[in-house]
Write a protein that holds these residues in place. Structure first.
Motif, PDB file in Angstrom:
ATOM      1  N   ILE A  15       4.501  -4.858  -7.404  1.00 28.14           N
ATOM      2  CA  ILE A  15       4.706  -3.503  -7.917  1.00 28.14           C
ATOM      3  C   ILE A  15       3.368  -2.802  -8.079  1.00 28.14           C
ATOM      4  O   ILE A  15       3.199  -1.653  -7.699  1.00 28.14           O
ATOM      5  CB  ILE A  15       5.480  -3.538  -9.257  1.00 28.14           C
ATOM      6  CG1 ILE A  15       6.913  -3.983  -9.006  1.00 28.14           C
ATOM      7  CG2 ILE A  15       5.443  -2.170  -9.942  1.00 28.14           C
ATOM      8  CD1 ILE A  15       7.688  -4.321 -10.258  1.00 28.14           C
ATOM      9  N   GLN A  16       2.389  -3.503  -8.641  1.00 26.99           N
ATOM     10  CA  GLN A  16       1.052  -2.928  -8.823  1.00 26.99           C
ATOM     11  C   GLN A  16       0.431  -2.561  -7.481  1.00 26.99           C
ATOM     12  O   GLN A  16      -0.167  -1.514  -7.330  1.00 26.99           O
ATOM     13  CB  GLN A  16       0.153  -3.933  -9.564  1.00 26.99           C
ATOM     14  CG  GLN A  16      -1.253  -3.460  -9.799  1.00 26.99           C
ATOM     15  CD  GLN A  16      -1.329  -2.317 -10.794  1.00 26.99           C
ATOM     16  OE1 GLN A  16      -0.445  -2.104 -11.593  1.00 26.99           O
ATOM     17  NE2 GLN A  16      -2.396  -1.568 -10.724  1.00 26.99           N
ATOM     18  N   LYS A  17       0.601  -3.415  -6.491  1.00 29.62           N
ATOM     19  CA  LYS A  17      -0.010  -3.195  -5.178  1.00 29.62           C
ATOM     20  C   LYS A  17       0.595  -1.970  -4.482  1.00 29.62           C
ATOM     21  O   LYS A  17      -0.092  -1.303  -3.723  1.00 29.62           O
ATOM     22  CB  LYS A  17       0.165  -4.443  -4.313  1.00 29.62           C
ATOM     23  CG  LYS A  17      -0.623  -4.400  -3.030  1.00 29.62           C
ATOM     24  CD  LYS A  17      -0.540  -5.718  -2.292  1.00 29.62           C
ATOM     25  CE  LYS A  17      -1.392  -5.655  -1.043  1.00 29.62           C
ATOM     26  NZ  LYS A  17      -1.409  -6.904  -0.334  1.00 29.62           N
ATOM     27  N   GLU A  18       1.850  -1.670  -4.752  1.00 26.75           N
ATOM     28  CA  GLU A  18       2.494  -0.524  -4.123  1.00 26.75           C
ATOM     29  C   GLU A  18       1.776   0.778  -4.432  1.00 26.75           C
ATOM     30  O   GLU A  18       1.807   1.704  -3.655  1.00 26.75           O
ATOM     31  CB  GLU A  18       3.945  -0.408  -4.604  1.00 26.75           C
ATOM     32  CG  GLU A  18       4.860  -1.441  -4.027  1.00 26.75           C
ATOM     33  CD  GLU A  18       6.263  -1.314  -4.586  1.00 26.75           C
ATOM     34  OE1 GLU A  18       6.527  -0.339  -5.316  1.00 26.75           O
ATOM     35  OE2 GLU A  18       7.074  -2.192  -4.307  1.00 26.75           O
ATOM     36  N   HIS A  19       1.125   0.851  -5.576  1.00 25.49           N
ATOM     37  CA  HIS A  19       0.472   2.076  -6.010  1.00 25.49           C
ATOM     38  C   HIS A  19      -1.008   2.101  -5.657  1.00 25.49           C
ATOM     39  O   HIS A  19      -1.696   3.051  -6.007  1.00 25.49           O
ATOM     40  CB  HIS A  19       0.664   2.256  -7.515  1.00 25.49           C
ATOM     41  CG  HIS A  19       2.097   2.309  -7.914  1.00 25.49           C
ATOM     42  ND1 HIS A  19       2.925   3.370  -7.597  1.00 25.49           N
ATOM     43  CD2 HIS A  19       2.878   1.422  -8.577  1.00 25.49           C
ATOM     44  CE1 HIS A  19       4.128   3.128  -8.055  1.00 25.49           C
ATOM     45  NE2 HIS A  19       4.138   1.961  -8.651  1.00 25.49           N
ATOM     46  N   ARG A  62     -10.699   1.191  -2.977  1.00 26.29           N
ATOM     47  CA  ARG A  62      -9.323   0.919  -3.416  1.00 26.29           C
ATOM     48  C   ARG A  62      -9.082   1.763  -4.651  1.00 26.29           C
ATOM     49  O   ARG A  62      -9.876   1.738  -5.594  1.00 26.29           O
ATOM     50  CB  ARG A  62      -9.135  -0.552  -3.729  1.00 26.29           C
ATOM     51  CG  ARG A  62      -9.211  -1.424  -2.480  1.00 26.29           C
ATOM     52  CD  ARG A  62      -9.093  -2.891  -2.821  1.00 26.29           C
ATOM     53  NE  ARG A  62      -7.963  -3.189  -3.672  1.00 26.29           N
ATOM     54  CZ  ARG A  62      -6.792  -3.680  -3.233  1.00 26.29           C
ATOM     55  NH1 ARG A  62      -6.640  -3.952  -1.982  1.00 26.29           N
ATOM     56  NH2 ARG A  62      -5.811  -3.903  -4.065  1.00 26.29           N
ATOM     57  N   ALA A  63      -7.996   2.521  -4.649  1.00 29.94           N
ATOM     58  CA  ALA A  63      -7.709   3.427  -5.762  1.00 29.94           C
ATOM     59  C   ALA A  63      -6.227   3.428  -6.077  1.00 29.94           C
ATOM     60  O   ALA A  63      -5.392   3.103  -5.232  1.00 29.94           O
ATOM     61  CB  ALA A  63      -8.177   4.832  -5.411  1.00 29.94           C
ATOM     62  N   LYS A  64      -5.923   3.808  -7.314  1.00 39.52           N
ATOM     63  CA  LYS A  64      -4.541   3.842  -7.786  1.00 39.52           C
ATOM     64  C   LYS A  64      -4.185   5.279  -8.136  1.00 39.52           C
ATOM     65  O   LYS A  64      -4.975   5.986  -8.772  1.00 39.52           O
ATOM     66  CB  LYS A  64      -4.408   2.943  -9.016  1.00 39.52           C
ATOM     67  CG  LYS A  64      -3.024   2.851  -9.574  1.00 39.52           C
ATOM     68  CD  LYS A  64      -2.915   1.804 -10.652  1.00 39.52           C
ATOM     69  CE  LYS A  64      -3.799   2.151 -11.826  1.00 39.52           C
ATOM     70  NZ  LYS A  64      -3.612   1.269 -12.971  1.00 39.52           N
TER      71      LYS A  64
END
Length: 67
Positions: A15-19, A62-64
């Protein structure tokens, strides 16, 4: 508090990686993890900045997405 284990950990990581989005930008000395990116009207918090070894003079950021 108890840490996540097994399937719970991997589900949360997915779930975290999806964003998380990877940007490739030209090398800059004036960027750090305390900054944000603005791309196509959306704001992203920088998580990490890494050299891009396959393309010299570029960085992988890498950014969220900020909600």
């Amino acid at each position: 508090a108890e840490g996540l284990k097994g399937a719970e950990y991997y589900a949360a990581a997915a779930i975290q990686k999806e964003h998380t989005i990877k940007f490739t930008i030209r090398h800059r000395e004036d960027i750090d993890e305390h900054m944000r990116l603005l791309f196509q009207g959306k704001t992203y918090e920088i998580e990490s900045i890494l050299p891009n070894y396959s393309r010299l003079h570029f960085l992988t950021v890498r950014a969220k997405a900020v909600k």
